[in-house]
Enzyme design. Structure first.
Site, PDB file in Angstrom:
ATOM      1  N   ASP A   1       3.599   1.573  -0.486  1.00 29.98           N
ATOM      2  CA  ASP A   1       2.670   1.775  -1.576  1.00 29.98           C
ATOM      3  C   ASP A   1       2.243   3.239  -1.554  1.00 29.98           C
ATOM      4  OD1 ASP A   1       1.004   1.261  -3.679  1.00 29.98           O
ATOM      5  OD2 ASP A   1      -0.584   0.360  -2.476  1.00 29.98           O
TER       6      ASP A   1
ATOM      7  N   ASP B   1      -1.273  -4.402   0.866  1.00 33.81           N
ATOM      8  CA  ASP B   1      -2.681  -4.580   1.206  1.00 33.81           C
ATOM      9  C   ASP B   1      -3.301  -5.776   0.494  1.00 33.81           C
ATOM     10  OD1 ASP B   1      -2.633  -3.518  -1.310  1.00 33.81           O
ATOM     11  OD2 ASP B   1      -3.812  -1.734  -0.847  1.00 33.81           O
TER      12      ASP B   1
ATOM     13  N   ASP C   1       0.543  -8.959  -2.397  1.00 30.70           N
ATOM     14  CA  ASP C   1       1.624  -8.293  -1.661  1.00 30.70           C
ATOM     15  C   ASP C   1       2.162  -9.173  -0.536  1.00 30.70           C
ATOM     16  OD1 ASP C   1       1.398  -5.977  -3.177  1.00 30.70           O
ATOM     17  OD2 ASP C   1      -0.124  -5.125  -1.852  1.00 30.70           O
TER      18      ASP C   1
END
Length: 988
Positions: free
Chosen positions: A366, A698, A702
């Protein structure tokens, strides 16, 4: 059901209690609170919570009782190889008794069975070492478990605090938010748009909407909408619940398999080591049989003594050749390596993940907080009438607005633009779940929630916008989700008869689709297509400047009740149904106010880490929900893609066939505007191409991709509990560079495992070859004298066992903490299909084993009469004394050859003299081995036990010189291999 224990929890207080046979879902929340003696507004006191934990125990599922230490010690003897040693002990005792029974008066017979005593002592020492190693490994794993212990938010002493899940007690007030794991069973007392995934408990795949209302009748588990259950997870909204059951008194506890029924699964590396030990054990047993046959054929057995001595040799040879401490050493090395990773902010939850770490070929990361600093700052505010810049960085609410392009203070922002800025920042600060708090130290600020949301609060405080909207009070919320890409709240204006207004923020291109009006110059008018195109143009411009954009809008409802809003659905009692399900009725006909440009600067260290990963053959892939242009700009700044590179969006991925998708993921390294299902598809596609994928995450959405990846990586700071539970590794600092450092550490650990495997196996093979060729070539080497009767072996069983004990444990452990080599990140990732011990290593093992056996037998030959190299006279000391001296020489040469081998085995290609003194632990282990070997040679009682005799200075020079040939031969082999490799590279 409230457990019967709860009625006893505070039985000394005269308060009403809920009967143990009453289902709390059928009771009013206030009655449950009274029965559990807790004020829902304050929670338990810390002292009371501690007392209840002592009474009810930790919030954990029951596990098998701890194994007593004495049982763990005895377990060290539960090994087939140890059984062989016990057989050897029995054989030795039988031989001693026979000798004593048949001894002639005045003959020299051993007063004690030294062979048996030594074997038993070695067994005990080996068991103690194994016990200590296992205890250290358990301590390391326990420390690791404490680092990764899940945490829960509870209300205690009137404050929300994070505690270990195991500390939750009946009566605690759980504070639930999106992404949290529910840590105990509880009765809801408050909920806002709360949805909980209960598939792990009920099998229901769709998240269940939860409300605190009392049920009118008993319901099945999946229909108890006012209850939350241990082991489930919050997918949306917020809530609070009174804990009614913990540990084994939860629903999950009632159906959970006891941990005592579950065996710990071996790691792939442990399985391969077990396979290697098994193959090696079979091979050595075959060799032992061959040795027995060779003894019988060449020398013959002339009595029971010969048979017993030969059996003792064969058994001890089988034991000495297999590194029985390998499993314990392997566990200790992995555990110590994982603890080193933890010190560098990479918490690996399972030892087995270390192997996978060193093999990573793709890192999917990310952007926000991992590749960037996660110090979001609103720098630009673009309204329909103009644009301003906000000064100041970080979370300190210090700064002001100035006209874009003007020097600070040179140009005042026009009043109409100021009004639009206030409206834009006000909407963003209200449609917000973040919180900004002043830290304990003056001038520091702590944030709660998403950094992007907090940046809007900071911007509102900088411009004093928050004061203009302080009369608004939130009364409803439509939460942000990755699918909706927007968030709305309903707030009432306490200064204007409580009238309601919807405030919204979200991706500008998405939110714009819900706007039919625009606020310009203090007036509201219909939005035109030209307005839309201009806004989208500004979005693209800001994105090209690496800003993240968020649009803001509002809608006056002109009513004081949500129920009066057209399109809202109420129940029979007139109560409004969950507004999260009725977003279409609220998020329409909205008024566009403007948008903000937020920047999150890249971490300065990440660019170097990306470059290091590239050198190591590891590709970095950025996956983000940001605008494609923003993602591409940040990625190019970090070196993930070339300048001008493009990003693929989720919509573009949806339009691809699987073949096109796989082709795209093999080439494209930046993905923007993606949903959680895209992350999962990207991971699957990369894995289909044979990659070992690390995936960061996070949020709760996800978790599927993180769990599917070969190395799931959760954010330790911003990560949700659900994601942390799904991950194999947790980043304590949310930093991409920590992932690369963990990969480097993982490669170093795996290299060290190969080092001590090369050392252990080549040393043990050397012992096998020494005995085998010593028996086969006994007549040529002078070990067996012409015309002599009986069996004469090159080394005694006790000597072989001593060598195994002396050189297997300490040097191997020391090699397990060897410093990383400089080239650890300059080679391609290892494939998981690659063998730990490949053909090249087996070649090295056999080569060193042959050299070790050769120098040992040559050293013995030099001290025997009738040998190949010397023909030393036997008259001076007699053949028996000469044999003792020769065995002492061979015994010592073999020990020192293995110590030289420890230095040579640190690298398969690099010279042993590179970084020769970099591992102090290895030199300490070598020194300890030397001291112990000197004791065996020079202490009289050990001379008797091990069949040794003191050596002269000249003999020591011979021992060290011959043993050093192992190191010289290894260096020559490495030189040839390096030369061949350079030749191949030059040809290419």
């Amino acid at each position: 059901m409230v457990d019967h224990q709860l009625d006893q929890s505070v039985s000394h207080t005269p308060q009403a209690q809920l009967s143990s046979d009453v289902d709390p879902s059928l009771a009013d929340a206030s009655d449950v609170a009274k029965a559990l003696h807790v004020d829902p507004a304050v929670g338990l006191s810390t002292q009371e919570a501690r007392r209840r934990k002592e009474q009810f125990g930790p919030n954990q599922l029951a596990s098998a009782p701890p194994i007593p230490k004495w049982k763990k010690f005895l377990a060290q003897f539960r090994d087939p190889l140890v059984y062989l040693l016990l057989v050897a002990t029995a054989i030795s005792l039988v031989a001693w008794f026979i000798e004593r029974a048949n001894a002639q008066p005045g003959s020299s017979t051993e007063a004690l069975p030294f062979d048996a005593i030594v074997i038993v002592m070695i067994l005990i020492v080996n068991a103690v070492l194994g016990y200590i190693q296992e205890a250290r490994a358990e301590q390391a794993v326990a420390a690791l478990a404490s680092m990764t212990a899940p945490q829960t938010s509870v209300l205690r002493d009137g404050k929300v605090m994070r505690i270990d899940t195991s500390d939750v007690v009946p009566g605690d007030i759980l504070v639930l938010g999106e992404g949290d794991s529910v840590s105990a069973d509880g009765r809801l007392i408050a909920a806002a748009s709360l949805r909980i995934a209960e598939a792990s408990l009920t099998g229901e795949s769709v998240p269940v909407a939860k409300k605190p209302d009392m049920l009118d009748s008993a319901k099945a588990l999946g229909d108890r909408t006012n209850m939350v259950f241990n082991g489930t997870s919050v997918t949306q909204g917020t809530g609070r619940a009174i804990v009614t059951g913990t540990g084994m008194d939860t629903q999950v506890g009632k159906i959970a398999d006891m941990l005592s029924q579950t065996d710990d699964e071996q790691t792939p590396l442990q399985k391969e080591m077990a396979h290697v030990s098994k193959v090696l054990g079979i091979a050595v047993c075959i060799i032992a049989v061959v040795v027995l046959a060779a003894l019988a054929f060449m020398e013959g057995f002339h009595g029971i003594d010969d048979i017993i001595e030969s059996l003792l040799l064969a058994v001890s040879l089988a034991v000495a050749a297999v590194p029985e401490g390998l499993a314990a050493i392997l566990t200790v090395v992995l555990a110590l390596g994982v603890q080193r990773m933890a010190k560098h902010h990479a918490i690996v939850k399972k030892l087995s993940s270390v192997e996978t770490l060193g093999s990573a070929s793709v890192i999917c990361s990310d952007k926000t907080g991992t590749l960037t600093r996660n110090e979001m700052t609103v720098e630009r505010v673009v309204t329909p009438s103009g644009e301003v810049q906000l000064t100041g960085t970080g979370y300190a609410p210090e700064g002001r607005m100035i006209a874009v392009g003007a020097a600070d203070g040179d140009l005042e922002v026009p009043a109409d633009i100021r009004a639009e800025v206030y409206a834009t920042l006000g909407a963003g600060a209200l449609a917000n779940d973040g919180e900004l708090r002043e830290g304990d130290k003056p001038g520091t600020w702590d944030i709660v929630g998403d950094p992007t949301e907090v940046s809007l609060i900071v911007a509102a405080r900088k411009t004093k916008t928050d004061r203009r909207f302080e009369n608004f009070q939130r009364v409803g919320e439509v939460p942000f989700t990755s699918e909706r890409k927007r968030m709305s709240i309903v707030a009432k204006d306490n200064a204007d008869s409580g009238k309601l207004t919807v405030f919204a923020k979200g991706a500008p291109d998405v939110l714009l689709g819900y706007c039919t009006r625009i606020a310009v110059g203090g007036a509201v008018r219909p939005i035109t297509e030209g307005d839309r195109q201009e806004i989208l143009h500004q979005v693209e411009r800001l994105s090209n400047e690496a800003y993240r954009t968020l649009g803001e809008a509002y809608r006056p409802l002109d009513t004081a009740s949500i129920a009066e809003v057209p399109g809202m659905v109420s129940n029979a009692a007139g109560e409004v149904m969950d507004i999260a399900d009725q977003s279409d009725a609220l998020e329409r006909d909205m008024i566009w106010t403007g948008m903000v440009g937020i920047i999150d600067p890249p971490r300065t260290e990440v660019r170097d880490s990306v470059a290091e990963a590239h050198r190591a053959g590891i590709r970095t892939v950025m996956i983000t929900g940001d605008h494609p242009l923003t993602a591409a700009r940040i990625a190019s700044d970090l070196g993930i893609i070339e300048q001008g590179g493009k990003a693929l969006t989720g919509d573009q991925l949806d339009a691809m066939s699987q073949q096109e998708f796989d082709k795209a993921t093999s080439e494209v390294s930046v993905y923007a505007r993606v949903a959680p299902e895209h992350k999962l598809k990207i991971v699957d596609s990369l894995q289909r191409q044979g990659n070992i994928v690390a995936m960061t995450g996070d949020g709760v959405n996800d978790a599927p991709a993180v769990k599917t990846a070969d190395i799931g990586v959760a954010m330790g700071i911003t990560g949700t509990e659900v994601t942390k539970e799904s991950a194999k590794m947790i980043l304590a600092d949310d930093n991409f560079s920590t992932i690369v450092a963990a990969v480097r550490e993982g490669r170093g650990i795996f290299d060290n495992i190969r080092k001590f495997l090369r050392y252990l196996l080549s040393s043990n093979v050397g012992e096998v070859f020494t005995v085998f060729f010593g028996v086969v070539l006994a007549g040529f080497l002078g070990i067996t004298q012409p015309g002599a009767a009986g069996v004469t072996v090159p080394l005694l069983a006790t000597q072989l066992l001593w060598i195994n004990l002396l050189t297997d444990a300490a040097p191997a452990l020391a090699m397990g903490v060897d410093p990383q080599t400089e080239d650890v990140m300059n080679r391609k990732p290892r494939k998981l299909t690659d063998r730990v011990i490949d053909r090249s290593m087996w070649g090295d093992i056999v080569f060193i084993g042959v050299i070790m056996a050769a120098v040992t037998l040559i050293g013995m030959d030099m001290h025997l009469s009738g040998g190949l190299f010397t023909d030393r006279s036997v008259n001076a000391i007699g053949h028996d004394a000469q044999m003792v001296e020769a065995r002492t020489m061979g015994f010592t040469i073999l020990v020192f050859a293995q110590l030289f081998n420890a230095l040579a085995s640190r690298s398969a290609r690099q010279s042993a003299f590179v970084g020769l003194f970099s591992n102090g632990w290895l030199w300490g282990a070598i020194a300890l081995s030397v001291v112990l070997q000197l004791a065996v040679i020079y202490l009289p009682f050990l001379n008797t036990a091990f069949g040794t005799t003191p050596l002269s200075g000249g003999a020591w020079l011979e021992c060290i010189g011959l043993a050093a040939i192992v190191l010289v031969a290894s260096e020559l082999r490495k030189l040839v291999l390096r030369t061949v490799e350079r030749g191949k590279k030059s040809v290419k």
